[in-house]
Write a protein that holds these residues in place. Structure first.
Motif, mmCIF file in Angstrom:
data_model
loop_
_atom_site.group_PDB
_atom_site.id
_atom_site.type_symbol
_atom_site.label_atom_id
_atom_site.label_comp_id
_atom_site.label_asym_id
_atom_site.label_seq_id
_atom_site.Cartn_x
_atom_site.Cartn_y
_atom_site.Cartn_z
ATOM 1 N N MET A 294 -10.063 5.269 47.894
ATOM 2 C CA MET A 294 -9.248 6.383 47.372
ATOM 3 C C MET A 294 -10.019 7.073 46.240
ATOM 4 N N GLU A 295 -10.215 8.375 46.352
ATOM 5 C CA GLU A 295 -10.899 9.118 45.289
ATOM 6 C C GLU A 295 -9.870 9.524 44.237
ATOM 7 N N ILE A 296 -10.078 9.050 42.995
ATOM 8 C CA ILE A 296 -9.087 9.302 41.941
ATOM 9 C C ILE A 296 -9.685 10.219 40.883
ATOM 10 N N ARG A 297 -8.899 11.202 40.488
ATOM 11 C CA ARG A 297 -9.298 12.112 39.406
ATOM 12 C C ARG A 297 -8.344 11.903 38.235
ATOM 13 N N LEU A 298 -8.907 11.661 37.047
ATOM 14 C CA LEU A 298 -8.082 11.509 35.849
ATOM 15 C C LEU A 298 -8.175 12.784 35.024
ATOM 16 N N TYR A 299 -7.017 13.310 34.612
ATOM 17 C CA TYR A 299 -6.984 14.476 33.727
ATOM 18 C C TYR A 299 -6.438 14.033 32.382
ATOM 19 N N VAL A 300 -7.181 14.337 31.324
ATOM 20 C CA VAL A 300 -6.787 13.864 30.002
ATOM 21 C C VAL A 300 -6.670 15.020 29.013
ATOM 22 N N TYR A 301 -5.701 14.859 28.124
ATOM 23 C CA TYR A 301 -5.494 15.797 27.011
ATOM 24 C C TYR A 301 -5.420 14.948 25.755
ATOM 25 N N THR A 302 -6.058 15.395 24.673
ATOM 26 C CA THR A 302 -6.070 14.563 23.467
ATOM 27 C C THR A 302 -6.186 15.408 22.212
ATOM 28 N N GLY A 303 -5.583 14.901 21.123
ATOM 29 C CA GLY A 303 -5.756 15.548 19.818
ATOM 30 C C GLY A 303 -6.690 14.742 18.930
ATOM 31 N N THR A 304 -6.575 13.419 19.005
ATOM 32 C CA THR A 304 -7.377 12.554 18.126
ATOM 33 C C THR A 304 -8.076 11.432 18.887
ATOM 34 N N GLY A 305 -8.178 11.571 20.187
ATOM 35 C CA GLY A 305 -9.015 10.657 20.959
ATOM 36 C C GLY A 305 -8.307 9.465 21.564
ATOM 37 N N ASN A 306 -7.068 9.186 21.175
ATOM 38 C CA ASN A 306 -6.403 7.999 21.730
ATOM 39 C C ASN A 306 -6.293 8.096 23.255
ATOM 40 N N SER A 307 -5.834 9.229 23.745
ATOM 41 C CA SER A 307 -5.648 9.368 25.199
ATOM 42 C C SER A 307 -7.001 9.339 25.912
ATOM 43 N N LEU A 308 -8.000 9.949 25.289
ATOM 44 C CA LEU A 308 -9.332 9.937 25.902
ATOM 45 C C LEU A 308 -9.868 8.518 25.992
ATOM 46 N N TRP A 309 -9.652 7.765 24.943
ATOM 47 C CA TRP A 309 -10.131 6.378 24.945
ATOM 48 C C TRP A 309 -9.414 5.557 26.024
ATOM 49 N N VAL A 310 -8.105 5.732 26.145
ATOM 50 C CA VAL A 310 -7.355 5.005 27.190
ATOM 51 C C VAL A 310 -7.907 5.396 28.565
ATOM 52 N N ALA A 311 -8.124 6.694 28.764
ATOM 53 C CA ALA A 311 -8.651 7.162 30.056
ATOM 54 C C ALA A 311 -10.032 6.563 30.324
ATOM 55 N N ARG A 312 -10.834 6.460 29.263
ATOM 56 C CA ARG A 312 -12.183 5.900 29.435
ATOM 57 C C ARG A 312 -12.160 4.401 29.711
ATOM 58 N N GLN A 313 -11.131 3.730 29.215
ATOM 59 C CA GLN A 313 -10.996 2.310 29.546
ATOM 60 C C GLN A 313 -10.645 2.150 31.028
#
Ligand code: FMN
Ligand code: SF4
Ligand code: SF4
Length: 269
Positions: free
Chosen positions: A1-20
């Protein structure tokens, strides 16, 4: 399954979760969530939406994104609501919004991270921050399998009283978010570096005589305030005495890339 993650962040928390999460999901690609005003066609088999909870609900950017998403039939959707302990009914709201578009949300997870809502104080003690990072990492490990297997579950939500009361506050405040930037001001530590203007994902800051001015199309992500290297941006009266926050493994360059991706959204026809 090809998965695409879309992230929005103000201070990096969401980006870090997405990167994990991304490396745990074979073939997952990670993109910043553009602010959509026209349809975006996404060909992936699975789409993950990772966003910060704002005022107990979905930020406008997330709503716009869902409203303009065009996907293949049977696309598998999941969401991660990154918050500071009160996800309230944000994932229920997302579930409803997606259902109106016949895009059922298979899973929705709450991730509790340090708070970036500085008008109410700092991010809390370091040991609490570190515990939240650890717990988020463990939760990522736990959800990767179910996502890869295409499982479906009920979305995470807060206690009933919070969902009712805070959803009301959300509805009352949402129409005015864009002009809450009237509460920002800049103190005399500002050295005119222009980073606030560059980091804003909404293009909501203009420089005039070397100082930032806010243009009243604010998303309240607080990136400008939190990433100002001089800590010169204030919001209301109290932020002067509160510490700034961004995730320790997310850097200014990441935020500049988010702002750039938004000015030149990928995938738009
Ligand atoms: C305008 C605003 C409103 C917020 N409202 C909530 C909220 O209702 N519930 C909550 O738990 N956290 C709330 N927060 C905190 C963020 O959701 C939380 O710190 C999140 O981890 C930030 O993620 P980010 O760094 O990816 O932007 C709010 C933050 C901002 C800036
Ligand atoms: S980031 Fe801070 S120091 Fe730089 S221009 Fe903006 S307010 Fe001034
Ligand atoms: S002005 Fe500041 S709070 Fe508003 S969208 Fe831009 S970076 Fe976010």
């Amino acid at each position: 399954m090809e998965i695409r993650l879309y992230v929005y962040t103000g201070t990096g928390n969401s980006l870090w979760v997405a990167r994990q999460l991304a490396p745990q999901l074979k073939d997952a690609t990670l993109e910043f969530m553009p602010y959509l005003s026209k349809d975006l066609k996404v060909e992936a088999d699975g789409v993950g939406i990772i966003f910060p909870v704002h005022i107990w609900g979905l930020p406008m950017r997330v709503i716009q994104f869902i409203n303009h998403l065009q996907v293949k039939p049977e696309t598998y959707f999941f969401a991660m609501a990154v918050n500071a302990g009160q996800p309230a009914a944000s994932l229920v709201q997302m579930n409803k919004l997606m259902s109106t578009r016949q895009l059922p949300l298979a899973m929705g997870y709450s991730f509790v991270m340090p708070s970036n809502y500085i008008p109410w104080g700092g991010p809390g003690p370091i040991d609490t921050q570190q515990r939240r990072y650890r717990e988020a990492q463990e939760k990522v490990q736990a959800i990767a399998g179910p996502v890869l297997r295409g499982e479906r579950k009920k979305v995470d939500k807060g206690p009933l009283w919070q969902n009712i009361l805070f959803s009301l506050f959300y509805k009352m405040s949402f129409p005015y978010v864009y002009k809450l930037d009237k509460n920002f001001w800049v103190d005399d530590k500002c050295n005119s570096c222009g980073i606030c203007e560059q980091v804003c994902p909404a293009g909501n800051i203009g420089m005039s005589n070397g100082k930032p001015g806010w243009l009243h199309r604010c998303e309240q992500c607080l990136a400008c305030l939190q990433w100002c290297p001089q800590e010169a941006i204030q919001y209301g009266k109290k932020t002067v005495r509160y510490p700034r926050y961004h995730h320790p493994e997310v850097f200014l360059q990441d935020m500049l890339e988010q702002a750039k991706a938004n000015k030149d959204p990928m995938g738009l026809p």
